[in-house]
Each structure stands twice: as structure tokens, then as C-alpha cells.
Write a protein that holds these residues in place. Structure first.
Motif, PDB file in Angstrom:
ATOM      1  N   VAL A 104       0.865  -1.189   0.000  1.00  0.00           N
ATOM      2  CA  VAL A 104       0.000   0.000   0.000  1.00  0.00           C
ATOM      3  C   VAL A 104       0.897   1.233   0.000  1.00  0.00           C
ATOM      4  CG1 VAL A 104      -1.799   1.287   1.195  1.00  0.00           C
ATOM      5  CG2 VAL A 104      -1.806  -1.237   1.237  1.00  0.00           C
ATOM      6  N   VAL A 105       0.742   2.076  -1.036  1.00  0.00           N
ATOM      7  CA  VAL A 105       1.529   3.298  -1.174  1.00  0.00           C
ATOM      8  C   VAL A 105       0.600   4.492  -1.008  1.00  0.00           C
ATOM      9  CG1 VAL A 105       3.020   4.665  -2.676  1.00  0.00           C
ATOM     10  CG2 VAL A 105       3.171   2.158  -2.707  1.00  0.00           C
ATOM     11  N   ILE A 106       0.947   5.401  -0.129  1.00  0.00           N
ATOM     12  CA  ILE A 106       0.146   6.601   0.128  1.00  0.00           C
ATOM     13  C   ILE A 106       0.992   7.825  -0.188  1.00  0.00           C
ATOM     14  CG2 ILE A 106      -1.240   7.862   1.816  1.00  0.00           C
ATOM     15  CD1 ILE A 106      -1.396   5.276   3.450  1.00  0.00           C
ATOM     16  N   THR A 107       0.485   8.699  -1.034  1.00  0.00           N
ATOM     17  CA  THR A 107       1.208   9.925  -1.386  1.00  0.00           C
ATOM     18  C   THR A 107       0.256  11.122  -1.326  1.00  0.00           C
ATOM     19  OG1 THR A 107       2.655  10.936  -3.034  1.00  0.00           O
ATOM     20  CG2 THR A 107       0.773   9.708  -3.875  1.00  0.00           C
ATOM     21  N   PRO A 108       0.682  12.280  -0.883  1.00  0.00           N
ATOM     22  CA  PRO A 108      -0.213  13.437  -0.731  1.00  0.00           C
ATOM     23  C   PRO A 108      -0.522  14.107  -2.092  1.00  0.00           C
ATOM     24  CG  PRO A 108       2.001  14.030  -0.063  1.00  0.00           C
ATOM     25  CD  PRO A 108       2.040  12.561  -0.356  1.00  0.00           C
ATOM     26  N   VAL A 109      -1.711  14.741  -2.154  1.00  0.00           N
ATOM     27  CA  VAL A 109      -2.103  15.579  -3.297  1.00  0.00           C
ATOM     28  C   VAL A 109      -1.982  17.026  -2.845  1.00  0.00           C
ATOM     29  CG1 VAL A 109      -3.917  16.175  -4.945  1.00  0.00           C
ATOM     30  CG2 VAL A 109      -3.655  13.784  -4.148  1.00  0.00           C
ATOM     31  N   MET A 110      -1.105  17.776  -3.521  1.00  0.00           N
ATOM     32  CA  MET A 110      -0.754  19.128  -3.063  1.00  0.00           C
ATOM     33  C   MET A 110      -1.376  20.187  -3.981  1.00  0.00           C
ATOM     34  SD  MET A 110       1.196  18.258  -0.513  1.00  0.00           S
ATOM     35  CE  MET A 110       2.012  19.796  -0.094  1.00  0.00           C
ATOM     36  N   GLN A 111      -1.849  21.280  -3.356  1.00  0.00           N
ATOM     37  CA  GLN A 111      -2.212  22.499  -4.094  1.00  0.00           C
ATOM     38  C   GLN A 111      -1.252  23.572  -3.614  1.00  0.00           C
ATOM     39  OE1 GLN A 111      -5.892  24.482  -3.159  1.00  0.00           O
ATOM     40  NE2 GLN A 111      -6.171  25.201  -5.299  1.00  0.00           N
ATOM     41  N   GLY A 112      -0.259  23.826  -4.451  1.00  0.00           N
ATOM     42  CA  GLY A 112       0.804  24.688  -3.982  1.00  0.00           C
ATOM     43  C   GLY A 112       1.631  23.969  -2.942  1.00  0.00           C
ATOM     44  N   ASP A 113       1.692  24.551  -1.765  1.00  0.00           N
ATOM     45  CA  ASP A 113       2.439  23.925  -0.674  1.00  0.00           C
ATOM     46  C   ASP A 113       1.544  23.280   0.356  1.00  0.00           C
ATOM     47  OD1 ASP A 113       4.782  24.789  -1.830  1.00  0.00           O
ATOM     48  OD2 ASP A 113       4.782  26.689  -0.700  1.00  0.00           O
ATOM     49  N   SER A 114       0.229  23.239   0.111  1.00  0.00           N
ATOM     50  CA  SER A 114      -0.708  22.706   1.104  1.00  0.00           C
ATOM     51  C   SER A 114      -1.318  21.403   0.593  1.00  0.00           C
ATOM     52  CB  SER A 114      -1.816  23.721   1.382  1.00  0.00           C
ATOM     53  OG  SER A 114      -1.267  24.922   1.849  1.00  0.00           O
TER      54      SER A 114
END
Length: 580
Positions: free
Chosen positions: A235-245
Motif C-alpha cells: 500500500v503506497v500513500i502519497t499526498p495531493v498538493m495544491q501549492g504547498d498545502s
């Protein structure tokens, strides 16, 4: 007129040589020359060879040991390969790395569709429709894709297609994994029995929990490994970013059992190779066992045929060891050693039989003389006749006593030569002591005694007492054959790795026909006045002692240079050669 081979009936070796020389007379055969026509022993050996095949090697303990140890080595090798093989770890790393790339790529697609400045809410669809975006992606490999919002709430999910057969050039080897499945089912059966006792230690498969999603949004991409009944899942989890947030997270789970299927196929190839190796190893082990066990069985069977089978009579068959000396290995050496041992034993038995016959013959002569003297004494009337008969009886008794003593010494000689410990000693010092003692005896008889001994010591290894017995015998023989005015010379010289000790005399010499017989047991070539004073064993014992020390001894006549061999000799010479 054909030549007649000279045979000495008192010498079995002479009879053997005569039989070999006269090929037209096959009636006299001894020892190894004897062939048993259709012998019981040969038939038993031939029958044993017919029964010994590859299948019958199962009865051979040696063959079973060879096969067992070869199989153990093969099993340990394969077990080590399966246990230490890093292919599973490599496959796991490659698959996890691929999932990381896919997760980050999906996150990049979502980020690319988001507006740069307008606030985005993945749950309500403000700024991006996550469901529509996932549907437009061509997901493959059976992966599960899950999108979470900033609070860790599930927004959308999608499953990639598992079938990739439509892609040209991308084909998977879907061969059966029979061996791996069998071993896996066996292992699972054993493991399940322990699970019933200790409980199930495997993790239940499930999606990423909320804490893991929130942690990935703050810390970055993470990889989790889950194990359940279907196998290992990443299971791989990666964040979805808008700019730096971070505005959400993408989680990708690999297909259930995907990694285990790849590992099973690889192990299946290893196990099949192992199975082929087992058959080859067993086959080669059987061939190796047949080349070792069968010849050893032949040697053992031949030796067993020569032993006493019923403890009441000797085996009627002669021990005939198979000739395997052509083999360049230890079995060939063993065959040669056994054949040599049997031949030496046969010669020893023949020698003992000959010795016993010679002893009986030699004892009969004085006994016959005693019986004749005793019978004559009964009818003798004159005192001078009785006195003469008493002298004959006394002479024969002394002769019997000397004969029995010499026979006893000769019979004990073999065991004493083996039992006594050899030591280093100065040969010339020992000869000097003998010359001092025996020289006086010779001079008292009017014989000139010359000792030519070097000053430098010569050290030999052996039994000093036995070698002294040899030289005493040679010198006393020379004294007994010499008369007043004759001379005896004893000299020694070292020649490289040997020392020669020579005893010469100016006596009557040795008849040419007796030169090869003087070392035979009970052979005596004496003047008439010395009849019965010697047993004929002295030179035979001397030859046995010298040969036991690795030396040689021979007799020859002394003749002038370039003299006719038929001329009268000037004396006799005995030469002893010993290793230094």
C-alpha cells in the motif's frame, strides 16, 4: 634329442619353473598356475556378478550411503538457494517502487487539474471532480486506487484492469506451479495446525487507515506491507498538493497475491531444476556405486570363498582374487595388494609344506642310522664293536639335537624378525669384534686370517644380533672348509647407498652346480670327514635374515682373471650387500 629341464624335487619353485618352461607338459601346475576347470568358486563368482545389477544395488550398504550422501548434498544446496535467494526481496522492491511511481503520477494528474488559486475541496468536488478523473485514467495491473480528502475521508476509488493480454509484446508466463503449490499446501497445513494452537499472526487485509493517510499528508509518500491469506500486498500513500498545502491523498494497493505468484513461478523453475538434478544425481550415484560397490563385492566374495565355510574342513576351492589392477584408483591397489597377499600366503604355505617334508626327510636319516646301530648292538659280541656302535649312536644323537635346534631357530626366525625392533649401529665395529674372536679360532687351526675393515664407521639400521649371526655363520663355514696353510679374508666397502661385506677363503671352492643350491634348506656340500656335523640350515637362515633387512647375498668361486670357467677354483667368496 630334446633338452630335459632340470628339476629339483626338493624345491617346489624348481618344479614351478620347469612346468612353465615346458609348455608341452601341462600336467605339473602349482599355485597361480593351477586352473580349476568349471570350479565351484568361479561359478559362484560368475553367478554373483549376474545377480548384481543397478537395481540390486539397493542391497548394498555402500551404494545406499553414496546415494544418500549425494541426495543430502543436493537437498541442502537447493534449500540454501531457496532460503538465501534474494529474488523475492528484489521483486518486492521493484513492485513497491513501481507503485510509488504510479501513486505519484496519479497525484500529479489530480494536481494538474486543480486551479492554482481557487480553494479546492475533494469531497464536494470544488475545483476538481475526482470520480470523473479516476474514470478517465486507464488503470491496469489490478491495483486499487483510493483518494482521500484533507480530513482523511474516502472520496473515490477505482480498480485497475488485471488483463494485459491485449498489449502486444507484453506476455506473462502462466505455466503451472505444481511443485510449488504442493509444497505450499504442505507448509500451510503445518502452519494452520500451529495457528489453531497459538492463534493467527497474519494481518487482515484492508485499505489504509486514517492515521496513515494523515501521516502521509504531513510526512510525504509512505509504503506499507500487509500479509493475509491471499499473500503480500503493498500500500503506497502519497499526498495531493495544491501549492504547498495538502488537499488530499492517493493510496494505491497492489493486486492480492501478485508478488507471491511471481515468486511461486520462479521457485517452480528452481524446484524443477532440483527435480532434474535429483534424477541425474541418483543416476550418477548408481553408476558410481556400481563402479565401487560391485568390484568390492567381487573382492569380498572371492575372499569369502577361500575361508572355512563349515568349520570342519578346509574350503576345496582356491582363493582367486579378481585382477582389477588395471584400475588407476584405490580399488586397483586393493586388488593388487590382495592378489600379492594371497600369492605370498600360497608361497608361504608351499614353503611350510616343503620345510615339513625336508624336516621329516632329514630326521629320518639319523633315526635310520640309530635304529641300525641299536639293532646291530644286540648281536655284537666284541667290545670294540660295541664301542664303535656307541660312537655312532652318540654321533647320531648329537646330529639329531643339532638338527632339532636349528629347525627350531629357523621356524622362529620369521616371527622374531617381525617382532624385534631395528636400531642403528656401527656395522664395522660389530665386524671388528667378530674378527677378533673368530680370527683367533682360525689361527689356532693354522689358517691365516686377514681383516680389511675401513676406519670410518658405517652405520646401518637393523637387528645387530641377527646380522652378527649371518657373518659368524659365513666365517665359521670358511674356517670349516679351510686347512692348515689356507687363508681367509674379510673386507667391507661402502658403495653409494650400500655396503658390501665379503668373506673369501682359499679352500676347495663350491661346485658350479651347487652355487644356486647352497642357500636351500638342508642342502650341505661337505667333505666326507664332516658328514653329519651340519644341518644345512645355516646359509638358508642367513639368506632369510639378509633379505629381511632389504639386502642381498650370493656365493661365487674365486678364479684368476680371464680364467676358464671349468678350471679349478682358487676358493669361495660370499658377498653380502646391505642398504645404508
Amino acid at each position: 634329442m630334446s633338452d630335459v629341464t632340470e628339476i629339483d624335487v626338493r624345491d617346489l619353485n624348481s618344479v614351478r619353473r620347469a612346468a612353465k618352461k615346458d609348455a608341452g607338459t601341462p600336467d605339473v601346475v602349482l599355485g597361480d598356475d593351477w586352473v580349476q576347470p568349471q570350479g565351484v568358486g568361479d561359478n559362484e563368482l560368475a553367478e554373483g556378478r549376474r545377480k548384481r545389477g543397478l537395481y540390486n544395488l539397493r542391497k548394498s550398504p555402500l551404494a545406499r550411503k553414496i546415494i544418500t550422501f549425494n541426495l543430502i548434498a543436493m537437498i541442502l544446496l537447493i534449500a540454501g538457494v531457496l532460503y538465501l535467494n534474494p529474488s523475492r526481496d528484489n521483486l518486492a522492491y521493484q513492485r513497491a517502487n513501481g507503485l510509488v511511481n504510479e501513486a505519484e503520477l496519479i497525484a500529479d494528474v489530480l494536481e494538474a487539474r486543480m486551479p492554482a488559486t481557487v480553494p479546492v475541496n475533494l469531497m464536494t468536488g470544488d475545483g476538481i471532480d475526482v470520480v470523473e478523473t479516476l474514470e478517465q485514467m486507464d488503470l491496469r495491473g489490478g491495483i486499487d486506487v483510493v483518494v482521500f480528502d484533507a480530513d482523511g475521508t474516502l472520496v473515490a476509488s477505482a480498480v485497475g484492469a488485471a488483463d494485459v493480454s491485449s498489449i502486444s509484446g507484453l506476455n506473462r508466463n502462466e505455466s503451472d506451479t505444481i511443485l510449488t503449490d504442493f509444497l505450499a499446501s504442505t507448509w500451510n497445513g503445518v502452519a494452520n495446525s500451529f495457528r489453531n494452537i497459538f492463534g493467527d499472526w497474519r494481518e487482515e487485509r484492508g485499505g489504509p487507515d486514517q492515521d496513515a493517510v494523515l501521516s502521509a499528508m504531513n510526512m510525504g509518500t509512505s509504503v506499507q506491507t500487509q500479509n493475509d491469506a491471499s499473500g503480500t500486498t503493498f500500500v503506497v500513500i502519497t499526498p495531493v498538493m495544491q501549492g504547498d498545502s495538502p488537499v488530499g491523498a492517493v493510496a494505491i494497493s497492489s493486486a492480492a497475491g501478485e508478488l507471491d505468484a511471481l515468486v511461486r513461478r520462479e521457485r517452480e523453475q528452481v524446484l524443477r531444476l532440483f527435480l532434474v538434478g535429483i534424477f541425474i544425481s541418483v543416476g550418477l550415484s548408481l553408476v558410481l556405486a556400481s563402479t565401487i560397490a560391485n568390484p568390492l563385492a567381487d573382492l569380498a566374495a572371492a575372499a569369502e570363498l577361500g575361508r572355512d565355510k563349515n568349520a570342519r574342513k578346509l574350503s576345496p576351492t582356491q582363493v582367486r582374487i579378481p585382477d582389477l589392477t588395471g584400475r588407476p584408483d584405490e580399488i586397483g591397489r586393493l586388488s593388487g595388494a590382495l592378489r600379492g597377499m594371497v600369492q605370498a600366503l600360497s608361497e608361504r604355505i608351499e614353503g611350510n609344506e616343503q620345510f615339513a617334508a625336508d624336516v621329516a626327510h632329514e630326521i629320518k636319516n639319523p633315526l635310520a642310522s640309530l635304529r641300525s646301530a641299536v639293532g646291530t648292538m644286540r648281536v655284537a659280541t666284541r667290545d670294540d664293536q660295541r664301542e664303535r656302535l656307541l660312537e655312532v649312536i652318540e654321533h647320531d644323537v648329537r646330529r639329531l639335537d643339532r638338527l632339532v635346534s636349528d629347525i627350531s631357530n629357523a621356524s622362529r626366525l620369521d616371527s622374531e624378525l617381525v617382532r624385534e625392533q631395528e636400531e642403528s649401529f656401527d656395522l664395522l665395529k660389530m665386524l671388528g669384534n667378530l674378527n677378533e674372536f673368530l680370527g683367533k679360532e682360525a689361527r689356532d687351526k693354522g689358517i691365516e686370517y686377514i681383516a680389511d675393515i675401513p676406519e670410518e664407521p658405517i652405520t646401518v639400521v637393523g637387528l645387530e644380533g641377527r646380522l652378527a649371526q649371518v657373518f659368524v655363520n659365513l666365517i665359521t663355514n670358511a674356517i670349516s672348509f679351510c686347512e692348515d696353510g689356507d687363508a681367509i679374508r674379510v673386507w667391507a666397502r661402502q658403495r653409494e647407498n650400500r655396503v658390501l661385506v665379503v668373506v673369501e677363503d682359499t679352500g676347495p671352492g663350491i661346485p658350479n652346480e651347487a652355487l644356486s643350491k647352497v642357500f636351500q634348506r638342508f642342502y650341505s656340500e661337505r667333505p666326507e670327514g664332516q658328514f653329519g656335523n651340519n644341518s644345512g640350515l645355516g646359509l638358508a637362515i642367513s639368506k632369510q635374515i639378509i633379505e629381511a633387512h632389504g639386502g642381498v647375498i650370493w656365493a661365487e668361486n674365486i678364479r684368476p682373471t680371464e680364467a676358464d670357467m671349468t678350471s679349478e677354483p682358487l676358493g669361495a667368496r660370499f658377498v653380502v650387500g646391505l642398504p645404508v
